[in-house]
Design a protein around this motif. Structure first.
Motif, PDB file in Angstrom:
ATOM      1  N   PHE A 196      -4.313 -37.153 -24.547  1.00  0.00           N
ATOM      2  CA  PHE A 196      -3.976 -38.361 -23.803  1.00  0.00           C
ATOM      3  C   PHE A 196      -2.682 -38.127 -23.030  1.00  0.00           C
ATOM      4  CE2 PHE A 196      -2.577 -38.932 -28.189  1.00  0.00           C
ATOM      5  CZ  PHE A 196      -1.261 -39.352 -28.074  1.00  0.00           C
ATOM      6  N   HIS A 197      -2.443 -38.983 -22.058  1.00  0.00           N
ATOM      7  CA  HIS A 197      -1.397 -38.769 -21.051  1.00  0.00           C
ATOM      8  C   HIS A 197      -0.014 -38.455 -21.619  1.00  0.00           C
ATOM      9  CE1 HIS A 197       0.515 -39.051 -17.157  1.00  0.00           C
ATOM     10  NE2 HIS A 197       1.345 -39.969 -17.634  1.00  0.00           N
ATOM     11  N   VAL A 198       0.437 -39.181 -22.640  1.00  0.00           N
ATOM     12  CA  VAL A 198       1.801 -38.979 -23.133  1.00  0.00           C
ATOM     13  C   VAL A 198       1.893 -37.994 -24.297  1.00  0.00           C
ATOM     14  CG1 VAL A 198       2.667 -41.196 -22.306  1.00  0.00           C
ATOM     15  CG2 VAL A 198       1.708 -41.029 -24.598  1.00  0.00           C
ATOM     16  N   ALA A 199       0.793 -37.392 -24.685  1.00  0.00           N
ATOM     17  CA  ALA A 199       0.815 -36.441 -25.809  1.00  0.00           C
ATOM     18  C   ALA A 199       1.820 -35.311 -25.594  1.00  0.00           C
ATOM     19  CB  ALA A 199      -0.580 -35.889 -26.075  1.00  0.00           C
ATOM     20  N   PRO A 200       1.879 -34.695 -24.404  1.00  0.00           N
ATOM     21  CA  PRO A 200       2.868 -33.621 -24.215  1.00  0.00           C
ATOM     22  C   PRO A 200       4.304 -34.110 -24.391  1.00  0.00           C
ATOM     23  CG  PRO A 200       1.216 -33.535 -22.480  1.00  0.00           C
ATOM     24  CD  PRO A 200       0.986 -34.818 -23.238  1.00  0.00           C
ATOM     25  N   GLU A 201       4.584 -35.333 -23.967  1.00  0.00           N
ATOM     26  CA  GLU A 201       5.936 -35.886 -24.128  1.00  0.00           C
ATOM     27  C   GLU A 201       6.253 -36.098 -25.604  1.00  0.00           C
ATOM     28  OE1 GLU A 201       8.471 -39.897 -22.992  1.00  0.00           O
ATOM     29  OE2 GLU A 201       6.592 -39.500 -21.961  1.00  0.00           O
ATOM     30  N   LEU A 202       5.277 -36.575 -26.370  1.00  0.00           N
ATOM     31  CA  LEU A 202       5.486 -36.801 -27.794  1.00  0.00           C
ATOM     32  C   LEU A 202       5.718 -35.488 -28.534  1.00  0.00           C
ATOM     33  CD1 LEU A 202       2.762 -39.505 -28.372  1.00  0.00           C
ATOM     34  CD2 LEU A 202       5.218 -39.839 -28.653  1.00  0.00           C
ATOM     35  N   LEU A 203       4.928 -34.498 -28.230  1.00  0.00           N
ATOM     36  CA  LEU A 203       5.023 -33.220 -28.926  1.00  0.00           C
ATOM     37  C   LEU A 203       6.210 -32.401 -28.450  1.00  0.00           C
ATOM     38  CD1 LEU A 203       3.625 -31.651 -31.122  1.00  0.00           C
ATOM     39  CD2 LEU A 203       2.162 -30.621 -29.402  1.00  0.00           C
TER      40      LEU A 203
ATOM     41  N   THR B  61       8.271 -29.464 -26.352  1.00  0.00           N
ATOM     42  CA  THR B  61       8.016 -28.038 -26.125  1.00  0.00           C
ATOM     43  C   THR B  61       7.865 -27.260 -27.422  1.00  0.00           C
ATOM     44  OG1 THR B  61      10.391 -27.625 -26.025  1.00  0.00           O
ATOM     45  CG2 THR B  61       9.256 -28.048 -23.934  1.00  0.00           C
ATOM     46  N   ASN B  62       8.064 -27.919 -28.556  1.00  0.00           N
ATOM     47  CA  ASN B  62       7.995 -27.235 -29.847  1.00  0.00           C
ATOM     48  C   ASN B  62       6.570 -27.282 -30.387  1.00  0.00           C
ATOM     49  OD1 ASN B  62       8.249 -26.202 -32.383  1.00  0.00           O
ATOM     50  ND2 ASN B  62      10.047 -27.395 -32.924  1.00  0.00           N
ATOM     51  N   SER B  63       5.808 -26.253 -30.109  1.00  0.00           N
ATOM     52  CA  SER B  63       4.407 -26.235 -30.539  1.00  0.00           C
ATOM     53  C   SER B  63       4.273 -26.140 -32.060  1.00  0.00           C
ATOM     54  CB  SER B  63       3.668 -25.078 -29.869  1.00  0.00           C
ATOM     55  OG  SER B  63       4.233 -23.846 -30.275  1.00  0.00           O
ATOM     56  N   LYS B  64       5.351 -25.857 -32.759  1.00  0.00           N
ATOM     57  CA  LYS B  64       5.271 -25.801 -34.218  1.00  0.00           C
ATOM     58  C   LYS B  64       5.190 -27.197 -34.830  1.00  0.00           C
ATOM     59  CE  LYS B  64       7.514 -21.360 -34.749  1.00  0.00           C
ATOM     60  NZ  LYS B  64       8.604 -20.618 -35.365  1.00  0.00           N
TER      61      LYS B  64
ATOM     62  N   GLU C  45       7.386 -25.927 -43.450  1.00  0.00           N
ATOM     63  CA  GLU C  45       8.160 -25.586 -42.249  1.00  0.00           C
ATOM     64  C   GLU C  45       7.643 -26.344 -41.034  1.00  0.00           C
ATOM     65  OE1 GLU C  45      11.003 -23.677 -41.691  1.00  0.00           O
ATOM     66  OE2 GLU C  45      11.067 -23.904 -43.863  1.00  0.00           O
ATOM     67  N   LEU C  46       6.311 -26.441 -40.914  1.00  0.00           N
ATOM     68  CA  LEU C  46       5.740 -27.183 -39.790  1.00  0.00           C
ATOM     69  C   LEU C  46       6.136 -28.652 -39.876  1.00  0.00           C
ATOM     70  CD1 LEU C  46       2.172 -25.613 -39.561  1.00  0.00           C
ATOM     71  CD2 LEU C  46       4.223 -25.017 -38.269  1.00  0.00           C
ATOM     72  N   GLY C  47       6.156 -29.187 -41.096  1.00  0.00           N
ATOM     73  CA  GLY C  47       6.589 -30.562 -41.295  1.00  0.00           C
ATOM     74  C   GLY C  47       8.035 -30.764 -40.872  1.00  0.00           C
ATOM     75  N   LYS C  48       8.877 -29.784 -41.138  1.00  0.00           N
ATOM     76  CA  LYS C  48      10.287 -29.877 -40.741  1.00  0.00           C
ATOM     77  C   LYS C  48      10.426 -29.884 -39.220  1.00  0.00           C
ATOM     78  CE  LYS C  48      12.115 -27.690 -44.891  1.00  0.00           C
ATOM     79  NZ  LYS C  48      12.700 -26.468 -45.465  1.00  0.00           N
ATOM     80  N   PHE C  49       9.635 -29.042 -38.543  1.00  0.00           N
ATOM     81  CA  PHE C  49       9.663 -29.029 -37.078  1.00  0.00           C
ATOM     82  C   PHE C  49       9.211 -30.369 -36.520  1.00  0.00           C
ATOM     83  CE2 PHE C  49       9.321 -24.310 -37.521  1.00  0.00           C
ATOM     84  CZ  PHE C  49      10.461 -23.987 -36.815  1.00  0.00           C
ATOM     85  N   SER C  50       8.174 -30.943 -37.128  1.00  0.00           N
ATOM     86  CA  SER C  50       7.655 -32.226 -36.669  1.00  0.00           C
ATOM     87  C   SER C  50       8.683 -33.330 -36.877  1.00  0.00           C
ATOM     88  CB  SER C  50       6.349 -32.553 -37.402  1.00  0.00           C
ATOM     89  OG  SER C  50       5.786 -33.732 -36.882  1.00  0.00           O
ATOM     90  N   ARG C  51       9.301 -33.351 -38.042  1.00  0.00           N
ATOM     91  CA  ARG C  51      10.326 -34.369 -38.315  1.00  0.00           C
ATOM     92  C   ARG C  51      11.495 -34.231 -37.348  1.00  0.00           C
ATOM     93  NH1 ARG C  51      12.491 -38.255 -41.098  1.00  0.00           N
ATOM     94  NH2 ARG C  51      14.549 -38.119 -42.024  1.00  0.00           N
TER      95      ARG C  51
END
Length: 184
Positions: free
Chosen positions: A120-127, A129-132, A160-166
């Protein structure tokens, strides 16, 4: 962790939210990787009264694929109850086709859940540049959602992925002071 991987998705029960895509992804896993299915649980949380016909459609998809033990249609919860579900989960999947912002994505990230996002349109903004922190699924493909769920299930460094997401969630979090400051 020997217990099943808890996947959560939150939103109103409407086709736009893509719950059917996530059920189809689980069906693909059941068909192609049946040995992995006992290690997965998908909890869909939403307001059933929003679209009872869609809820019936989802129930039929679950039954048709024999996923009753693995996919759960939960009723809408209080903010506190949803927070508890995030805390018990390890992955957030959101197959929405259209969002103005995606507050539930931010909530999931703040709870340290890596996110699998629809295209969806804003997904890149939410995520960011950190693909992790998670993945964007091109075209909301059930097959790609299934592959990403399997990839995450087999990931060695889930925490670790959870830490990047947080971390990304904290970068995006808004306080009234931030909003006023930006507005001014």
């Amino acid at each position: 962790n020997e217990s099943p991987l808890q996947i959560i998705s939150v939103g109103n029960y409407t086709p736009r939210k893509g719950f059917h895509v996530l059920i189809q992804a689980m069906s693909i896993i059941a068909k192609n990787n049946p040995d992995l299915l006992p290690n997965l649980r998908l909890h869909l949380v939403g307001n059933r009264s929003f679209s009872p016909d869609y809820v019936k459609h989802l129930q039929n998809l679950i039954a048709k694929s024999n996923l009753e033990e693995y996919v759960f249609l939960d009723d809408w919860k209080t903010t506190e109850e949803i927070s508890q579900l995030y805390t018990k989960s390890q992955l957030f999947a959101f197959a929405s086709s259209s969002e103005g912002f995606g507050m539930v994505v931010l909530e999931a990230m703040l709870h340290g859940l890596p996110v699998l996002l629809g295209d969806f349109h804003v997904a890149p903004e939410l995520l960011g540049t950190n693909s992790k922190a998670g993945s964007i699924i091109p075209g909301n493909s059930p097959k790609t959602f299934a592959s990403e769920i399997i990839r995450y299930l087999q990931e060695k460094n889930k925490s670790e992925l959870g830490k990047f997401s947080r971390k990304r969630g904290l970068e995006m979090a808004f306080s009234w002071d931030d909003v006023v400051s930006r507005f001014e």
